[in-house]
Design a protein around this motif. Structure first.
Motif, mmCIF file in Angstrom:
data_model
loop_
_atom_site.group_PDB
_atom_site.id
_atom_site.type_symbol
_atom_site.label_atom_id
_atom_site.label_comp_id
_atom_site.label_asym_id
_atom_site.label_seq_id
_atom_site.Cartn_x
_atom_site.Cartn_y
_atom_site.Cartn_z
ATOM 1 N N VAL A 176 -3.123 2.122 -3.700
ATOM 2 C CA VAL A 176 -2.970 3.547 -3.244
ATOM 3 C C VAL A 176 -3.802 4.274 -2.282
ATOM 4 O O VAL A 176 -5.036 4.658 -2.853
ATOM 5 N N VAL A 177 -3.663 4.910 -1.536
ATOM 6 C CA VAL A 177 -4.531 6.190 -0.651
ATOM 7 C C VAL A 177 -3.880 7.652 -0.460
ATOM 8 O O VAL A 177 -2.799 7.755 -0.249
ATOM 9 N N GLU A 178 -4.583 8.061 -2.074
ATOM 10 C CA GLU A 178 -3.755 9.067 -2.245
ATOM 11 C C GLU A 178 -4.426 10.753 -1.549
ATOM 12 O O GLU A 178 -5.578 10.698 -1.716
ATOM 13 N N CYS A 179 -3.663 11.133 -0.872
ATOM 14 C CA CYS A 179 -4.682 11.637 -0.001
ATOM 15 C C CYS A 179 -3.813 13.326 0.221
ATOM 16 O O CYS A 179 -4.079 14.213 0.986
ATOM 17 N N THR A 180 -2.743 13.718 -0.852
ATOM 18 C CA THR A 180 -2.663 15.069 -0.875
ATOM 19 C C THR A 180 -3.553 16.084 -1.836
ATOM 20 O O THR A 180 -3.203 17.259 -1.426
ATOM 21 N N GLY A 181 -3.976 15.955 -3.270
ATOM 22 C CA GLY A 181 -4.939 16.548 -4.452
ATOM 23 C C GLY A 181 -4.251 17.338 -4.726
ATOM 24 O O GLY A 181 -4.599 17.644 -5.654
ATOM 25 N N ALA A 182 -2.319 16.719 -4.323
ATOM 26 C CA ALA A 182 -1.350 17.544 -5.365
ATOM 27 C C ALA A 182 -2.064 17.061 -7.174
ATOM 28 O O ALA A 182 -1.385 15.720 -6.991
ATOM 29 N N PRO A 183 -2.230 18.144 -7.882
ATOM 30 C CA PRO A 183 -2.316 17.504 -9.103
ATOM 31 C C PRO A 183 -1.430 16.075 -9.674
ATOM 32 O O PRO A 183 -1.442 15.388 -10.365
ATOM 33 N N VAL A 221 0.459 -1.183 0.029
ATOM 34 C CA VAL A 221 0.292 -0.007 0.454
ATOM 35 C C VAL A 221 0.839 0.706 0.051
ATOM 36 O O VAL A 221 1.461 1.372 0.885
ATOM 37 N N LEU A 222 0.457 1.932 -0.914
ATOM 38 C CA LEU A 222 1.054 3.723 -1.062
ATOM 39 C C LEU A 222 0.466 4.623 -0.251
ATOM 40 O O LEU A 222 -1.257 4.512 -0.764
ATOM 41 N N VAL A 223 0.418 5.246 0.495
ATOM 42 C CA VAL A 223 -0.321 6.182 1.052
ATOM 43 C C VAL A 223 0.774 8.033 0.519
ATOM 44 O O VAL A 223 1.697 7.819 1.241
ATOM 45 N N THR A 224 -0.369 8.552 0.416
ATOM 46 C CA THR A 224 0.648 9.709 -0.430
ATOM 47 C C THR A 224 0.121 11.180 0.411
ATOM 48 O O THR A 224 -0.867 11.276 0.542
ATOM 49 N N GLY A 225 1.091 11.548 1.202
ATOM 50 C CA GLY A 225 0.768 12.320 2.325
ATOM 51 C C GLY A 225 0.406 12.138 3.374
ATOM 52 O O GLY A 225 -0.181 11.359 3.935
ATOM 53 N N ALA A 226 1.074 12.683 4.630
ATOM 54 C CA ALA A 226 1.410 12.303 5.891
ATOM 55 C C ALA A 226 0.571 13.257 6.864
ATOM 56 O O ALA A 226 1.143 13.593 7.560
ATOM 57 N N GLY A 227 -0.831 14.143 6.389
ATOM 58 C CA GLY A 227 -1.579 14.716 7.367
ATOM 59 C C GLY A 227 -2.359 13.622 7.905
ATOM 60 O O GLY A 227 -2.460 12.681 8.354
ATOM 61 N N PRO A 228 -3.614 14.541 8.834
ATOM 62 C CA PRO A 228 -4.386 13.627 9.664
ATOM 63 C C PRO A 228 -4.595 12.229 8.691
ATOM 64 O O PRO A 228 -4.444 11.043 9.027
ATOM 65 N N ILE A 229 -5.382 12.939 7.636
ATOM 66 C CA ILE A 229 -6.239 11.395 6.771
ATOM 67 C C ILE A 229 -4.577 10.255 5.972
ATOM 68 O O ILE A 229 -5.618 9.443 6.449
#
Length: 348
Positions: free
Chosen positions: A237-244, A177-185
């Motif tokens: 992949v769980v993409e959590c940044t919203g960066a295009p 699993v890849l999670v992009t963005g290490a904010g709360p979500i």
């Protein structure tokens, strides 16, 4: 009583009202004493005047949708005084659409849903609030310090529910699993991935601060390189940044039959050049799926409560980088470098 309010559509109209009327019984049978609310990007966008809708007949909106409270009374007998609860944010539309009619209000088709602290329902950033029992989620008493994390956890619980539903279209044995963005979500998405026994990788730009340590504490791997430089193809992949650029890159990086869940919201207004034909070819020939996910219904809130109960409570508390009393509301709603989750506390 005290309440944190804004005038929707008016930037920087945040204020603490000291003489807010008590919640009307029409708001719900369950009366709850507020303990805390979590603060997220949605709150900042509402404060900036980007969106938000006051209840009918009101010119101000009580904000706060990441709630934690203690039941004072419930004449229906569903909950008991002293129960720790969080309030479900979204309520079904009044029509209702086919999804809202069966309790899947997170998938509302006509957009007439309402949301506490966001759209046409008063929020939870007030000393006391009311809610109907079917929209109150009882929490494990052990979550008394971190229960306001239930709302963001419900968002990723839904994401994982839908990932798994899609995955079972065929023989599915995900490993990576890849999670992009290490904010709360992102961190909570990684938590739920580790609870599933998967090899978890988290990508973020931060090279210092608490994020690398929080990821390591989960037993996951932390990366700061671009997505295209990762030495593996993730099954999920769980993409959590919203960066295009990140959104496009993760679609291209996913393994064959991979699933990409877009959980981050892009701000829009930015164009990037990419080979849409090549992306289409890869998605089609590799049977990949890309889908968006937002909000949650009662089933996901219950799943989230179970996930938080199973988690290391000290790790969850480490996500809360600042706790401030309601009197310091302006400071709490001002983002600071290094913030992960800021909490506004009520009570003495």
């Amino acid at each position: 009583m005290r309440a944190v309010t804004v005038k929707p559509g008016v930037a920087n109209s945040l204020s603490l009202v000291e003489d807010q009327p008590e919640p009307e019984p029409e708001e719900g049978a369950v009366l709850v004493e507020a303990l805390a609310v979590g603060i997220c990007g949605t709150d900042h966008e509402i404060i900036a005047g980007e969106y938000g809708e006051a209840p009918a007949g009101a010119d101000r909106l009580i904000i706060g949708h990441e709630s934690l409270g203690r039941v004072l009374e419930d004449p229906t007998g569903t909950l008991q005084p002293g129960d720790l609860v969080a309030g479900i944010v979204r309520h079904p539309d009044p029509v209702p659409c086919p999804n809202c009619a069966v309790g899947e209000w997170d998938m509302c088709r006509n957009g007439q849903y309402t949301e506490h602290g966001i759209k046409a329902l008063p929020g939870f950033a007030r000393d006391r609030w009311r809610i109907e029992p079917q929209f109150a989620v009882r929490l494990d008493p052990a979550l008394g310090r971190v229960g306001m994390l239930l709302e963001p956890t419900s968002v990723v619980a839904k994401a994982w529910d839908h990932i798994e539903r899609i995955g079972h279209r065929a023989e599915w044995q995900p490993q990576t699993v890849l999670v992009t963005g290490a904010g709360p979500i992102g961190l909570l998405a990684a938590l739920l991935a580790t609870q599933r026994g998967l090899a978890v990788h988290v990508l973020d730009r931060a090279t210092s601060g608490p994020k690398p340590e929080l990821v390591a504490a989960l037993g996951a791997s932390y990366h700061t390189v671009p997505v295209t430089k990762l030495p593996f193809e993730p099954d999920v992949v769980v993409e959590c940044t919203g960066a295009p650029t990140v959104v496009i890159d993760v679609m291209c990086q996913a393994a064959p039959t991979g699933i990409v869940c877009l959980a981050g919201v892009s701000s829009g207004g930015r164009s990037i050049d990419f080979d849409a034909g090549a992306l289409n070819r890869a998605l089609v020939l590799e049977n990949n799926v890309v889908f968006g996910s937002v909000n949650a219904n009662r089933r996901h809130w219950n799943m989230a409560a179970q996930a938080l109960s199973r988690a290391d409570q000290s790790w969850l508390e480490s996500l809360l980088t600042r706790r401030l009393p309601v009197e310091r509301y302006a400071e709490a709603y001002t983002a600071e470098k290094g913030d992960i989750k800021v909490v506004l506390e009520f009570g003495d």
